[in-house]
Design a protein around this motif. Sequence first.
Motif, PDB file in Angstrom:
ATOM      1  N   TYR A   1      -9.719  59.368 -29.102  1.00 23.20           N
ATOM      2  CA  TYR A   1     -10.705  60.447 -29.240  1.00 23.20           C
ATOM      3  C   TYR A   1     -11.933  60.187 -28.364  1.00 23.20           C
ATOM      4  O   TYR A   1     -12.482  61.107 -27.754  1.00 23.20           O
ATOM      5  CB  TYR A   1     -11.129  60.593 -30.699  1.00 23.20           C
ATOM      6  N   ASN A  28     -14.550  65.430 -30.810  1.00 19.34           N
ATOM      7  CA  ASN A  28     -13.651  64.288 -30.723  1.00 19.34           C
ATOM      8  C   ASN A  28     -14.271  63.025 -31.308  1.00 19.34           C
ATOM      9  O   ASN A  28     -13.572  62.220 -31.941  1.00 19.34           O
ATOM     10  CB  ASN A  28     -13.245  64.056 -29.266  1.00 19.34           C
ATOM     11  N   SER A  30     -16.457  62.964 -33.766  1.00 21.11           N
ATOM     12  CA  SER A  30     -16.460  63.144 -35.210  1.00 21.11           C
ATOM     13  C   SER A  30     -15.078  62.866 -35.802  1.00 21.11           C
ATOM     14  O   SER A  30     -14.931  62.135 -36.790  1.00 21.11           O
ATOM     15  CB  SER A  30     -16.914  64.566 -35.566  1.00 21.11           C
ATOM     16  N   ARG A  31     -14.054  63.428 -35.184  1.00 27.48           N
ATOM     17  CA  ARG A  31     -12.689  63.230 -35.668  1.00 27.48           C
ATOM     18  C   ARG A  31     -12.245  61.775 -35.495  1.00 27.48           C
ATOM     19  O   ARG A  31     -11.546  61.214 -36.343  1.00 27.48           O
ATOM     20  CB  ARG A  31     -11.743  64.181 -34.936  1.00 27.48           C
ATOM     21  N   ALA A  59     -13.377  65.027 -40.103  1.00 28.65           N
ATOM     22  CA  ALA A  59     -12.317  65.701 -39.341  1.00 28.65           C
ATOM     23  C   ALA A  59     -12.512  67.206 -39.338  1.00 28.65           C
ATOM     24  O   ALA A  59     -12.371  67.864 -38.301  1.00 28.65           O
ATOM     25  CB  ALA A  59     -10.956  65.341 -39.931  1.00 28.65           C
ATOM     26  N   GLY A  62     -15.359  68.066 -37.192  1.00 24.07           N
ATOM     27  CA  GLY A  62     -14.928  67.970 -35.799  1.00 24.07           C
ATOM     28  C   GLY A  62     -14.154  69.201 -35.351  1.00 24.07           C
ATOM     29  O   GLY A  62     -14.341  69.691 -34.239  1.00 24.07           O
ATOM     30  N   MET A  63     -13.282  69.721 -36.221  1.00 19.71           N
ATOM     31  CA  MET A  63     -12.525  70.924 -35.880  1.00 19.71           C
ATOM     32  C   MET A  63     -13.447  72.139 -35.750  1.00 19.71           C
ATOM     33  O   MET A  63     -13.226  73.011 -34.907  1.00 19.71           O
ATOM     34  CB  MET A  63     -11.454  71.190 -36.933  1.00 19.71           C
ATOM     35  N   SER A 112      -8.112  68.236 -46.701  1.00 20.35           N
ATOM     36  CA  SER A 112      -8.572  68.170 -45.308  1.00 20.35           C
ATOM     37  C   SER A 112      -7.477  68.613 -44.338  1.00 20.35           C
ATOM     38  O   SER A 112      -7.754  69.322 -43.369  1.00 20.35           O
ATOM     39  CB  SER A 112      -9.040  66.754 -44.958  1.00 20.35           C
ATOM     40  N   GLN A 116      -7.811  71.766 -41.896  1.00 16.45           N
ATOM     41  CA  GLN A 116      -7.668  71.545 -40.452  1.00 16.45           C
ATOM     42  C   GLN A 116      -6.540  72.397 -39.862  1.00 16.45           C
ATOM     43  O   GLN A 116      -6.641  72.878 -38.733  1.00 16.45           O
ATOM     44  CB  GLN A 116      -7.395  70.079 -40.173  1.00 16.45           C
ATOM     45  N   ASN A 187      -3.456  66.256 -29.010  1.00 19.08           N
ATOM     46  CA  ASN A 187      -4.883  66.123 -28.690  1.00 19.08           C
ATOM     47  C   ASN A 187      -5.098  65.870 -27.199  1.00 19.08           C
ATOM     48  O   ASN A 187      -6.074  66.346 -26.615  1.00 19.08           O
ATOM     49  CB  ASN A 187      -5.511  65.012 -29.528  1.00 19.08           C
TER      50      ASN A 187
END
Length: 217
Positions: A1, A28, A30-31, A59, A62-63, A112, A116, A187
Amino acid sequence: YVLYACVIMLNARMTGIAKGALWFAEANLSRGTGLLLVGLSAWLPMRLQTTFALSGLLAVAGMMMLHLSFVALLDRGPLLRPLQYTLAATMVVGTLYLLFVPSIYPVALLLSCAIQGVQAAVIASVVFLFSGEEVGLAVWLTGISLSVYAILMLAWVAVMLSFGAPHYLVLETDMTRFWLIGCLITNGAIAFGFMFLSSAKLRVELLWHAQVDELTG
């Protein structure tokens, strides 16, 4: 990430296109921090459920930032932002609840992953429907990658719904391997797609300016 974040920022500096790049990098980071929390869960002085809840919150945040990066790149303003904010708020409420109410079930991870999955589907719809035909290949690469990521998240939800079944541990182990490989690929494809989309948008803008300059002399 972290690598994806650095690559996007470097690409933004090289191409001069900063739209959405900072949001993408922050998404990225954050995730990645959320995933790091899970990896260090055995050494952290907190309950496993709390670790998963905080990881899920990072996560989901981040999304949400990933969504903001694409709407900024595509100049779509507040497109579907209320939905993303609602999903993030749901995760916040769920995290606060799980901090105080213990459970033997993987509620935090289930919540989560479900959120997500919806978030990734929303971002994919933004990319597919609002990017314009002139950047078609970049749109398809990015949109399909986001769609596959959404499917991976929802597949995890399906696995966790069988919690307590005799075959759950085997299913979880197999799914973990598949999920890690799938996330690595998707990713990477999303990061490449973002760069591809940035370059395609720059090309379209340069062509438009060239046509305008030709017409205006």
